[in-house]
Design a protein around this motif. Structure first.
Motif, PDB file in Angstrom:
ATOM      1  N   GLN A  23      -7.664  -8.862  -8.464  1.00 55.39           N
ATOM      2  CA  GLN A  23      -7.220  -7.762  -9.382  1.00 55.39           C
ATOM      3  C   GLN A  23      -5.871  -7.372  -8.753  1.00 55.39           C
ATOM      4  OE1 GLN A  23      -9.828  -4.759 -10.651  1.00 55.39           O
ATOM      5  NE2 GLN A  23     -11.495  -6.203 -10.580  1.00 55.39           N
ATOM      6  N   ALA A  24      -5.816  -6.976  -7.548  1.00 53.87           N
ATOM      7  CA  ALA A  24      -4.600  -6.477  -7.212  1.00 53.87           C
ATOM      8  C   ALA A  24      -3.523  -7.470  -7.207  1.00 53.87           C
ATOM      9  CB  ALA A  24      -4.898  -6.410  -5.375  1.00 53.87           C
ATOM     10  N   GLY A  25      -3.624  -8.783  -6.860  1.00 49.51           N
ATOM     11  CA  GLY A  25      -2.346  -9.769  -7.067  1.00 49.51           C
ATOM     12  C   GLY A  25      -2.059  -9.469  -8.640  1.00 49.51           C
ATOM     13  N   GLN A  26      -3.015  -9.726  -9.560  1.00 48.57           N
ATOM     14  CA  GLN A  26      -2.660  -9.625 -10.979  1.00 48.57           C
ATOM     15  C   GLN A  26      -1.562  -8.316 -11.202  1.00 48.57           C
ATOM     16  OE1 GLN A  26      -5.722  -9.900 -13.621  1.00 48.57           O
ATOM     17  NE2 GLN A  26      -4.509 -10.063 -15.124  1.00 48.57           N
TER      18      GLN A  26
ATOM     19  N   LYS B  15       4.032   2.439  -5.036  1.00 52.86           N
ATOM     20  CA  LYS B  15       3.052   3.599  -4.504  1.00 52.86           C
ATOM     21  C   LYS B  15       2.129   3.721  -5.818  1.00 52.86           C
ATOM     22  CE  LYS B  15       5.729   5.938  -0.925  1.00 52.86           C
ATOM     23  NZ  LYS B  15       6.528   4.983  -0.640  1.00 52.86           N
ATOM     24  N   VAL B  16       0.991   3.072  -5.755  1.00 58.51           N
ATOM     25  CA  VAL B  16      -0.075   3.378  -6.950  1.00 58.51           C
ATOM     26  C   VAL B  16      -1.432   3.598  -6.443  1.00 58.51           C
ATOM     27  CG1 VAL B  16      -0.825   2.071  -8.942  1.00 58.51           C
ATOM     28  CG2 VAL B  16       1.448   1.779  -8.304  1.00 58.51           C
ATOM     29  N   PRO B  17      -1.925   4.560  -6.871  1.00 55.73           N
ATOM     30  CA  PRO B  17      -3.334   4.968  -6.157  1.00 55.73           C
ATOM     31  C   PRO B  17      -4.297   3.886  -6.803  1.00 55.73           C
ATOM     32  CG  PRO B  17      -2.273   6.965  -6.908  1.00 55.73           C
ATOM     33  CD  PRO B  17      -1.381   5.709  -7.342  1.00 55.73           C
ATOM     34  N   ALA B  18      -4.185   3.406  -7.951  1.00 56.81           N
ATOM     35  CA  ALA B  18      -5.271   2.493  -8.361  1.00 56.81           C
ATOM     36  C   ALA B  18      -5.209   1.025  -7.476  1.00 56.81           C
ATOM     37  CB  ALA B  18      -4.947   2.253  -9.840  1.00 56.81           C
ATOM     38  N   TYR B  19      -4.026   0.821  -7.193  1.00 52.09           N
ATOM     39  CA  TYR B  19      -3.827  -0.346  -6.225  1.00 52.09           C
ATOM     40  C   TYR B  19      -4.290  -0.335  -4.973  1.00 52.09           C
ATOM     41  CZ  TYR B  19      -1.437  -4.365  -4.061  1.00 52.09           C
ATOM     42  OH  TYR B  19      -1.146  -5.404  -3.206  1.00 52.09           O
ATOM     43  N   ASP B  20      -4.057   0.907  -4.180  1.00 53.54           N
ATOM     44  CA  ASP B  20      -4.827   1.389  -3.014  1.00 53.54           C
ATOM     45  C   ASP B  20      -6.286   1.215  -3.104  1.00 53.54           C
ATOM     46  OD1 ASP B  20      -2.147   1.597  -2.303  1.00 53.54           O
ATOM     47  OD2 ASP B  20      -2.447   3.840  -2.230  1.00 53.54           O
ATOM     48  N   ALA B  21      -6.876   1.670  -4.167  1.00 55.76           N
ATOM     49  CA  ALA B  21      -8.270   1.981  -4.493  1.00 55.76           C
ATOM     50  C   ALA B  21      -9.036   0.522  -4.491  1.00 55.76           C
ATOM     51  CB  ALA B  21      -8.567   2.730  -5.697  1.00 55.76           C
ATOM     52  N   LEU B  22      -8.284  -0.439  -5.065  1.00 55.95           N
ATOM     53  CA  LEU B  22      -8.679  -1.875  -5.203  1.00 55.95           C
ATOM     54  C   LEU B  22      -8.697  -2.396  -3.755  1.00 55.95           C
ATOM     55  CD1 LEU B  22      -6.673  -3.483  -8.068  1.00 55.95           C
ATOM     56  CD2 LEU B  22      -9.340  -3.316  -7.999  1.00 55.95           C
ATOM     57  N   LEU B  23      -7.540  -2.174  -2.935  1.00 54.43           N
ATOM     58  CA  LEU B  23      -7.760  -2.688  -1.458  1.00 54.43           C
ATOM     59  C   LEU B  23      -8.603  -1.977  -0.761  1.00 54.43           C
ATOM     60  CD1 LEU B  23      -3.753  -2.986  -0.512  1.00 54.43           C
ATOM     61  CD2 LEU B  23      -5.505  -4.747  -1.779  1.00 54.43           C
ATOM     62  N   ASP B  24      -8.812  -0.670  -0.782  1.00 55.78           N
ATOM     63  CA  ASP B  24     -10.164  -0.159  -0.101  1.00 55.78           C
ATOM     64  C   ASP B  24     -11.201  -0.372  -0.629  1.00 55.78           C
ATOM     65  OD1 ASP B  24      -7.835   1.658   1.092  1.00 55.78           O
ATOM     66  OD2 ASP B  24      -8.168   3.248  -0.349  1.00 55.78           O
TER      67      ASP B  24
ATOM     68  N   ARG C 101       0.745  -1.259  -0.162  1.00 56.23           N
ATOM     69  CA  ARG C 101      -0.054   0.157  -0.098  1.00 56.23           C
ATOM     70  C   ARG C 101       0.649   1.166   0.126  1.00 56.23           C
ATOM     71  NH1 ARG C 101      -5.726   0.649   1.641  1.00 56.23           N
ATOM     72  NH2 ARG C 101      -4.930   2.793   1.933  1.00 56.23           N
ATOM     73  N   SER C 102       0.397   2.400  -0.432  1.00 54.39           N
ATOM     74  CA  SER C 102       1.141   3.616  -0.479  1.00 54.39           C
ATOM     75  C   SER C 102       1.503   4.064   0.581  1.00 54.39           C
ATOM     76  CB  SER C 102       0.150   4.820  -1.223  1.00 54.39           C
ATOM     77  OG  SER C 102       0.122   4.325  -2.407  1.00 54.39           O
ATOM     78  N   ASP C 103       0.896   3.860   1.840  1.00 53.50           N
ATOM     79  CA  ASP C 103       1.017   4.289   3.183  1.00 53.50           C
ATOM     80  C   ASP C 103       1.837   3.135   4.018  1.00 53.50           C
ATOM     81  OD1 ASP C 103      -0.879   2.896   3.257  1.00 53.50           O
ATOM     82  OD2 ASP C 103      -2.220   4.042   4.389  1.00 53.50           O
ATOM     83  N   ALA C 104       2.234   2.085   3.227  1.00 50.37           N
ATOM     84  CA  ALA C 104       2.779   0.810   4.091  1.00 50.37           C
ATOM     85  C   ALA C 104       4.072   1.491   4.921  1.00 50.37           C
ATOM     86  CB  ALA C 104       3.053  -0.126   3.314  1.00 50.37           C
ATOM     87  N   LEU C 105       4.361   0.957   6.175  1.00 48.01           N
ATOM     88  CA  LEU C 105       5.433   1.212   6.853  1.00 48.01           C
ATOM     89  C   LEU C 105       6.736   0.272   6.477  1.00 48.01           C
ATOM     90  CD1 LEU C 105       5.629   2.641   9.295  1.00 48.01           C
ATOM     91  CD2 LEU C 105       5.496   0.625  10.694  1.00 48.01           C
ATOM     92  N   TYR C 106       6.389  -0.774   5.548  1.00 44.47           N
ATOM     93  CA  TYR C 106       7.552  -1.457   5.223  1.00 44.47           C
ATOM     94  C   TYR C 106       7.496  -1.478   3.658  1.00 44.47           C
ATOM     95  CZ  TYR C 106       6.968  -2.979   9.917  1.00 44.47           C
ATOM     96  OH  TYR C 106       6.617  -3.111  11.297  1.00 44.47           O
ATOM     97  N   ALA C 107       7.505  -0.627   3.021  1.00 52.47           N
ATOM     98  CA  ALA C 107       7.399  -0.398   1.600  1.00 52.47           C
ATOM     99  C   ALA C 107       8.724  -0.842   1.118  1.00 52.47           C
ATOM    100  CB  ALA C 107       7.099   0.951   1.223  1.00 52.47           C
TER     101      ALA C 107
END
Lengths: 538, 315
Positions: A490-493, A464-473, A453-459
Motif C-alpha cells: 500500500q505504501a509503495g502504491q 509529509k503525509v500522515p496517512a503514509y506514516d500511519a501505514l509504515l507505523d 517519512r514525515s520525520d525523515a532526515l533526508y526528505a
C-alpha cells in the motif's frame, strides 16, 4: 664545453643501461608471497587437483574507491566500498541478509519475538572465538550495538537504529541477547543487520579497531595500514564455519582508474574486480578469461526528486505527468546497456515480493500532455524546470539528458544544471526542489521510510503525509509477515501514484571475475562482500 | 657579479612563493563542500559535524589561521591531517619520495632520448628520418598523457605482459624489479616531456649547424659526430634549458593523470585523494611543495643559462 659534452655522453650511456634494465624477459606478475603466510595445509582432503608444488597464491581483489588516509577497520563509520569490503572479511554480524532482504543465521543461531514484537531474543552460536582467542559472548554483542547508538558519539548508523536505546540492549546470559524496544519493531532482525552492525570485542576502542581489527570473521588483517598496496589478509585458522574460507589469503588493491582496473583483471594481476564501470563493460564482454557478474536484483536506484510542496511540483498532475513522460526502458537500454532494470517510482524493485505491482507501465506521452493541460501548461505555456544533477554515479547525467529530450516532446523544458559531484550532496541535494539522487538498496521498511517519512532526515521530496506514516507505523507493529507485506505494498502504491519521487531505473551492480575463479557473487548491497567461498584454480 | 644576480633572483623567488602561499590558502578555503560533511560522511549527524568544526578552529578568522599556518611552515610544521591524526609531513614524505623516484627515472630517459632524436632530425634534416621523428613528436604532442599511458598499458601490460599494470613501487623487492615497475609510467612521462623539447632542440640545432663556426669546424676536418657533440649541441641546448626546467616542474606536480592510470602512489594521487576528502592541510602542503619546486626549477634554469651564456650575465 668539453666538460658538458662528456657529461652528456655519460648520461647517454647511463640511460641506455637503464632502458636495458627496464625490460627484462622475466615472467610477468611476480608472486609476492608474504613470508609470514602459513603454508598450504596438506591435510585437506578436498578435491583440489592443483599442482602441489605451487605456493599458495592469494586471491587478489581490485577495489574502485580509495578511502585514502581515512581508511580504517572500525565498522563505526564505513564511508567507502574499500573499507566495507575489508571490514566484511574481519568480522561477523548476528545475521546475514541475502539479495531479497531475508535474514539468515550468522553469529545468532536463532531468534524469536514476544507477542507484540517489543522484545526480541537472540541465541548466540557457542564456541565462536575472536582472533585473539577470546570467546564470543553476549557482552560483545551488547557492546557492539551500544557503541553504534551512543548518544555522546553517535555513529552513522545511529539514525537507522533509532528504535533502539542503550538501556534496551541486554545480555540475558552468556549466549543470549535481548533487544527491548519502546514500540513494536516487527522487522527488527532485518533492521539491525545494517552495514555497520559487525560484532567487535567488548570494550574495543576506535583507536584499537582502526588498525587492529579483531573479529570473529574468516580472515585476519596483516599489518594493516590506511594507505597500503596491497592490503593483506590471511585465513583465520580457527574460523567457526568448517571448511571456510576457501582461500588462504587475500590481497586488496585500490585501482581508481576504471581502464586500469580492467587492464589489471585482463592481465591477471587481480582475480576479482568489485566494481565495473558501465563504460568498460563492452571491453570485458568479449574476453573469454573473464566472467561478468551482475546482481540478481536491483542495486542502487536513480531518482529525480521533486519537492511536493513547491511549485510546480505541488500540483499532483505535474508530478504524474513527469512520471508518464519518461521512457524508462530507453534509459535502461541506452544509458545502462541493459545493466539496469525499470523502476516504479517507489524504492521497492518490481521483482521484489514486496512490490505492489510487478509490471511497470510504459511511457504515456498523450496521458502526460493531458495532465499538463489540466494543470495549465501547454505548447504556448510550457512548463519550465531546473534540474540539478552531477556525475555522482555512472549514467546520471546521461539519463538526465535523455529525460530532457523525452520531456521536451511533452512541452516540458528541463534546464539541466550539472555541478561538481563533490558538491552535490552538501550544497545541492535537499537544497534544490528538483535534483537527481540515488539510494542503495535497503530492506522494504527502511527503504520506504528513509526519505519519505514525515520525520525523515533526508526528505528529498518533502513528502509529509500522515496517512503514509500511519501505514509504515502499522507495518512496524505487524508481526504477521503477509499482513506486513500488504501494508508495504500500500505504501509503495501511494508513492508511485502521488509521491514526489520519479524513480526511472535501478542499476544492477556489475563485478568481474577471472574465469578460473569461483565462489564469489555480486551482492546487491555494495557493503556486503562475501569472500568465504571464493577461490581460484591456478 | 653573478653572485649578486643569483641573490636577486632568490629574493624574487621567495616573494613569489609567499604570494603563492596566500593564493593556496585562500583557494583551499573556498573549496566547495562542507569539510565536516566530507570527512565524516553524507549521513553523519549535525552534532558530530559541529564537534569536528570546533576541533579545527574553523570559526576563527581566515587571516589569523593563515598566520598560524605560515608560522608553522617556517618551522617545518605543515600541521595535522584532518582525516587521520598524523602529521602532514609523515603523510607527504613517502609520496614525495615516490614522485622524486619516478621523476628521476623519467628525466634520465628524457635527456638522452631528446638529444638523440633531436640531433638525428637536425643532422638528417628533411630526409625521411627527420619527417618520421617529426611525425612521432606530432602524435605525442596531440595525445594527452592518460591516452598514451593507457595505450602503453594495453600494449605492454595486457597484450604482451612484460610490465605490470599497477606500478606498486612500494612492493619492489629489488632495484631491477623497481625499474620494471617504473618503466611504463616513466616512459609515458618521458614521451609527454620530450615531444616538445625534441622539436625545439632540433630547430636550435639546425640554426647552429648553419652558422659560421660550425662550417669552420667542418673545414678544419673534425668528424661530424665531434662537431655536433662539441660545438653544436652545447650552443643549441641553452634555449632548450627553459623547456627542460618547466618539464622538471611538470614531473613533480603534473603527473596526476599518469599516476592515476598506473595506480602509482605519488604526490599527485595524494593531492587528488586529499581534495576529495577535503583534507585541507595536506592539499595546502602538497600545492606549496609543487609550487616551490616549480619556482626553484625555473630559478635553476635561469642560473644555468647565465652560466652557459656569458652575454646574459650583465643583463
Amino acid at each position: 664545453m668539453k666538460k658538458i659534452s662528456h657529461f652528456l655522453s655519460v648520461i647517454l650511456i647511463l640511460s641506455f643501461l637503464l632502458v636495458a634494465c627496464g625490460s627484462p624477459t622475466a615472467a610477468p606478475s611476480p608472486t609476492q608471497q608474504n613470508a609470514t603466510n602459513p603454508p598450504v595445509e596438506p591435510t585437506q582432503p578436498t578435491v583440489e587437483p592443483t599442482q602441489p608444488t605451487v605456493e599458495a597464491q592469494c586471491l587478489k581483489i581490485g577495489l574502485s574507491i580509495s578511502s585514502g588516509e581515512t581508511n580504517s577497520l572500525d565498522p563505526f563509520a564505513i564511508p567507502t566500498s574499500e573499507q566495507a569490503v575489508m571490514i566484511n572479511q574481519v568480522y561477523n554480524r548476528l545475521m546475514d541478509l541475502d539479495n531479497n532482504f531475508v535474514v539468515h543465521p550468522e553469529l545468532a543461531e536463532s531468534w524469536e519475538p514476544n507477542g507484540d514484537a517489543t522484545e526480541w531474543t537472540f541465541h548466540l552460536r557457542q564456541g565462536v572465538k575472536f582472533t585473539d582467542g577470546k570467546e564470543l559472548t553476549a557482552a560483545d554483542v551488547v557492546y557492539s550495538y551500544k557503541r553504534l547508538i551512543d548518544p555522546a558519539d553517535p555513529s552513522e548508523a545511529a539514525s537507522s537504529l533509532s528504535f533502539l536505546s542503550p538501556e534496551g540492549i541486554l545480555a540475558v546470559d552468556n549466549y543470549t541477547v535481548k533487544f527491548v524496544t519502546k514500540k513494536p519493531v516487527a522487522e527488527l532482525p532485518v533492521l539491525i543487520t545494517i552495514k555497520n552492525a559487525w560484532i567487535v570485542e567488548d570494550g574495543a576502542t576506535k583507536e584499537q579497531l582502526r588498525l587492529n581489527g579483531v573479529g570473529t570473521g574468516p580472515f585476519i588483517p596483516v599489518d594493516f595500514q590506511p594507505v597500503q598496496q596491497p592490503h593483506k589478509f590471511v585465513k583465520n585458522p580457527n574460523y567457526w564455519e568448517p571448511g571456510l574460507p576457501k582461500s588462504e589469503c587475500l590481497e586488496f588493491y585500490v585501482i581508481q582508474e576504471p581502464t586500469t582496473r580492467i587492464a589489471s583483471i585482463q592481465s591477471g594481476e587481480v582475480d576479482i574486480v568489485e566494481y565495473v564501470d558501465f563504460a568498460t563493460i563492452p571491453t570485458l564482454m568479449g574476453d573469454p578469461n573473464i566472467t561478468l557478474l551482475k546482481t540478481s536484483s536491483a542495486s542502487t536506484s536513480l531518482t529525480f526528486a521533486m519537492w511536493v510542496d513547491t511549485a510546480p511540483f505541488n500540483d499532483l498532475k505535474v508530478r504524474q505527468a513527469m512520471k508518464k513522460l519518461i521512457d524508462r526502458q530507453a534509459i535502461v537500454d541506452t544509458v545502462y546497456l541493459g545493466y539496469a532494470m525499470v523502476a516504479d517510482d517507489n524504492p521497492i524493485p518490481p521483482n521484489s515480493p514486496y512490490a505492489w505491482r510487478s509490471v511497470v507501465p510504459g511511457r504515456d506521452l498523450e496521458g502526460a500532455k493531458k495532465l499538463l493541460a489540466e494543470a495549465g501548461y501547454g505548447p504556448d505555456n510550457p512548463l519550465k524546470v531546473d534540474l540539478y544533477t552531477a556525475d555522482f554515479m555512472p549514467g546520471v547525467v546521461a539519463a538526465a539528458q535523455m529525460f530532457k529530450e523525452q520531456a521536451a516532446e511533452g512541452n516540458v523544458e528541463i534546464n539541466i544544471i550539472v555541478g561538481p559531484s563533490a558538491d552535490h550532496w552538501s550544497n545541492v541535494w535537499l537544497k534544490q526542489p528538483f535534483v537527481n539522487s540515488g539510494w542503495d538498496p535497503r530492506p522494504p521498511g527502511e527503504a520506504l521510510a528513509i526519505c519519505y517519512r514525515s520525520d525523515a532526515l533526508y526528505a528529498e521530496t518533502h513528502w509529509k503525509v500522515p496517512a503514509y506514516d500511519a501505514l509504515l507505523d502499522e507495518a512496524n507493529t505487524t508481526v504477521d509477515p503477509s499482513q506486513r507485506t500488504a501494508l508495504y505494498k500500500q505504501a509503495g502504491q501511494m508513492l508511485t501514484e502521488q509521491g514526489g519521487e520519479l524513480i526511472p531505473i535501478f542499476t544492477l551492480g556489475v563485478a568481474a571475475m577471472r574465469s578460473n575463479c569461483t565462489g564469489y557473487e555480486r551482492h546487491i548491497q555494495s557493503g556486503r562482500f562475501d569472500l568465504r567461498y571464493a577461490t581460484c584454480n591456478r | 657579479m653573478i653572485g649578486k644576480l643569483i641573490f636577486t633572483r632568490l629574493i624574487l623567488a621567495v616573494v613569489t612563493l609567499l604570494v603563492v602561499s596566500i593564493l593556496i590558502f585562500w583557494t583551499a578555503e573556498v573549496l566547495p563542500g562542507d569539510i565536516a560533511a566530507r570527512v565524516l560522511g553524507r549521513e553523519s549527524t549535525a552534532q558530530a559535524r559541529e564537534v569536528f568544526r570546533a576541533k579545527l578552529h574553523l570559526d576563527r578568522p581566515i587571516i589569523q589561521r593563515y598566520g598560524i599556518w605560515l608560522g608553522g611552515i617556517i618551522r617545518g610544521d605543515f600541521g595535522q591531517s584532518l582525516v587521520n591524526d598524523r602529521k602532514v609531513v609523515d603523510t607527504i614524505g613517502p609520496r614525495l619520495k615516490n614522485t622524486l623516484i619516478i621523476g628521476l627515472v623519467a628525466f634520465a630517459l628524457y635527456l638522452p632520448v631528446t638529444i638523440l632524436l633531436a640531433s638525428l632530425a637536425a643532422v638528417y634534416r628533411d630526409r625521411p628520418i627527420d619527417s618520421f621523428i617529426s611525425l612521432l613528436t606530432l602524435i605525442g604532442l596531440s595525445m594527452p598523457e592518460f591516452v598514451s599511458g593507457t595505450i602503453l598499458l594495453f600494449f605492454f601490460a595486457v597484450a604482451i605482459p612484460i610490465f605490470p599494470v599497477m606500478a606498486l613501487i612500494d612492493n619492489a623487492k629489488s632495484p631491477l624489479e623497481a625499474l620494471r615497475i617504473l618503466a611504463l609510467p616513466a616512459i609515458t612521462l618521458m614521451i609527454i616531456m620530450s615531444v616538445y623539447a625534441i622539436r625545439m632542440l632540433r630547430d636550435n640545432l639546425i640554426e647552429v649547424l648553419d652558422s659560421e663556426y660550425i662550417r669552420m669546424a667542418d673545414l678544419k676536418g673534425m668528424s661530424r659526430r665531434q662537431v655536433i657533440l662539441r660545438h653544436a649541441l652545447p650552443n643549441a641546448i641553452i634555449p632548450a634549458l627553459n623547456v627542460t626546467s618547466l618539464n622538471l616542474a611538470y614531473l613533480i606536480g603534473g603527473v596526476v593523470l599518469v599516476e592515476r592510470v598506473f595506480s602509482y602512489p605519488g604526490l599527485g594521487s595524494l593531492l587528488v585523494d586529499s581534495i576529495l576528502l577535503r583534507d585541507v592541510p595536506v592539499i595546502e602542503a602538497v600545492t606549496l611543495i609543487v609550487a616551490s619546486i616549480y619556482i626553484f626549477a625555473n630559478l635553476f634554469a635561469d642560473v644555468m643559462t647565465m652560466i652557459l651564456n656569458p652575454r646574459l650575465r650583465y643583463g
